[in-house]
Design an enzyme around this catalytic site. Structure first.
Site, short mmCIF file in Angstrom:
data_model
loop_
_atom_site.label_atom_id
_atom_site.label_comp_id
_atom_site.label_asym_id
_atom_site.label_seq_id
_atom_site.Cartn_x
_atom_site.Cartn_y
_atom_site.Cartn_z
N GLN A 84 60.99 70.34 73.09
CA GLN A 84 61.42 71.65 73.74
C GLN A 84 61.38 71.55 75.54
OE1 GLN A 84 61.36 75.09 73.13
NE2 GLN A 84 60.84 74.33 70.93
N SER A 85 62.77 70.47 75.30
CA SER A 85 63.07 70.42 77.02
C SER A 85 64.60 71.43 77.75
CB SER A 85 64.35 68.63 76.20
OG SER A 85 64.66 68.36 77.93
N ASN A 86 64.51 71.57 78.45
CA ASN A 86 65.39 72.34 79.20
C ASN A 86 66.05 71.89 79.64
OD1 ASN A 86 63.11 75.02 79.39
ND2 ASN A 86 61.31 73.18 80.75
N TYR A 121 69.46 74.83 71.45
CA TYR A 121 70.07 73.28 70.70
C TYR A 121 71.12 73.71 69.67
CZ TYR A 121 65.75 70.37 72.75
OH TYR A 121 64.88 70.10 73.60
#
Ligand SMILES: Cc1ncc(COP(=O)(O)O)c(C=O)c1O
Length: 333
Positions: A84-86, A121
């Site tokens: 869950q990377s911004n 993504y």
């Protein structure tokens, strides 16, 4: 130095324009009321509104990390982060904007079906390679870059969080905005709270306020995961690197950096795991101001700010700024 002088130094580092404009600095009167009569004046710097790829702090950093000379001849961007990377989301959006392929090395399992950033993504067309540990991330990125080169392409590896001395220049620009939106006032400190992890945001602010000569600014970084001492070391190194990029070699760099406190007392059980205080702060922002913070980073920084106010750490004459660094997709993860 003045804002114009600092802008002139930044000119030497052309950026790829992604931020849609200067983000607002607004007052938060209802939250101030909710926190009690002794609460200093409260401002929110809304960097969740940087406006590209759902916004947040990564947009500013990537403008410099993906400057025109850096992406010249590049066919793919490769970067890394969690499921869950911004940072991975905004890098994927930037790749789309620049017409490049995007490969994300994700440590940990991407949710199936994908949610939050992981869903984005996919929508943004990024390809994903999963590794099981943080240690495997850099070798996997190198490996993918070689694979792309073999196929005739050329990849640019964007380091974790775009937290490099170059990426930090994005937050030197943010410091100029805050400097102009909240000019120095005699005897009134500005206590600026922000969420911190890989240190680039903090580093850029340190470098920017050092050059803008703002002794009234006190930065309070609230860690989302990293121990406070490590985070301060990383950010200080990046700040010195950013200052060097701006030609500040001769001065005693460490001595001009602003006051910084790094707190790791809001991490709780770990990265991304909400605490009672972060849940309460998330509700407070939402219900008093209609501002949504995210559970992973900004709610923990907000909890740090609320605790400091309740402890009466700042005189009523001070000003408090909360830098909202984004992260909204985590609300839907
Ligand atoms: C929403 C949000 N806030 C704050 C941070 C921390 O910024 P930095 O990595 O520059 O310390 C991040 C990324 O790690 C983030 O995604």
């Amino acid at each position: 130095m003045t804002s114009d002088e600092l802008f002139a130094l930044l000119e030497a580092h052309p950026r790829t324009h992604l931020v849609l404009g200067r983000t607002p600095l607004v007052t938060a009167p209802r939250m101030r009321g909710a926190l009690g009569p002794e609460t200093p004046e409260l401002y929110l710097k809304l960097d969740e509104e940087t406006g590209f790829g759902l916004g947040g702090n990564k947009v500013r950093k990537l403008e410099h990390e993906l400057g025109p000379t850096r992406v010249d001849g590049i066919t793919h961007l490769i970067t890394t982060g969690g499921p869950q990377s911004n940072h991975c989301r905004v890098t994927a959006a930037a790749a789309a904007r620049l017409g490049l392929g995007c490969l994300l090395v994700i440590n940990g399992d991407v949710p199936d079906p994908p949610t939050g950033n992981a869903l984005l993504y996919e929508i943004l067309g990024a390809k994903i390679r999963t590794v099981m540990s943080r240690a495997e991330r850099n070798p996997a990125m190198e490996d993918e870059a070689k694979r792309i080169a073999k196929a005739g392409g050329q990849a640019l590896i964007v380091p974790l969080g775009a937290s490099t001395s170059l990426g930090a220049l994005g937050y030197v620009r943010a410091a100029i905005e805050i400097h102009e939106q909240l000019p120095m006032t005699r005897d009134r400190d500005v206590n600026l709270f922000l969420a911190s992890s890989s240190g680039g945001t903090l580093a850029g602010l340190m470098a920017g306020f050092a050059l803008l000569d703002r002794p009234d600014i006190h930065l309070v970084a609230v860690s989302a995961d990293v121990p406070a001492d490590d985070l301060l070391d990383t950010a200080s190194d990046l700040a010195v690197g950013a200052l060097a990029r701006l030609g500040q070699h001769e001065r005693e760099l460490e001595t001009i950096l602003p006051r910084v406190d790094v707190a790791d007392d809001q991490v709780g059980k770990g990265y991304g795991i909400p605490t009672e205080a972060s849940g309460e702060a998330l509700d407070l922002f939402a219900r008093s101001e209609g501002i949504l913070v995210d559970p992973v980073y900004t709610a923990k920084a907000a909890a740090g700010m609320v605790a400091a106010v309740r402890e009466g750490r700042f005189p009523a004459g001070d000003r408090i700024v909360f830098l909202h660094t984004g992260g909204h997709p985590a609300l839907f993860a």
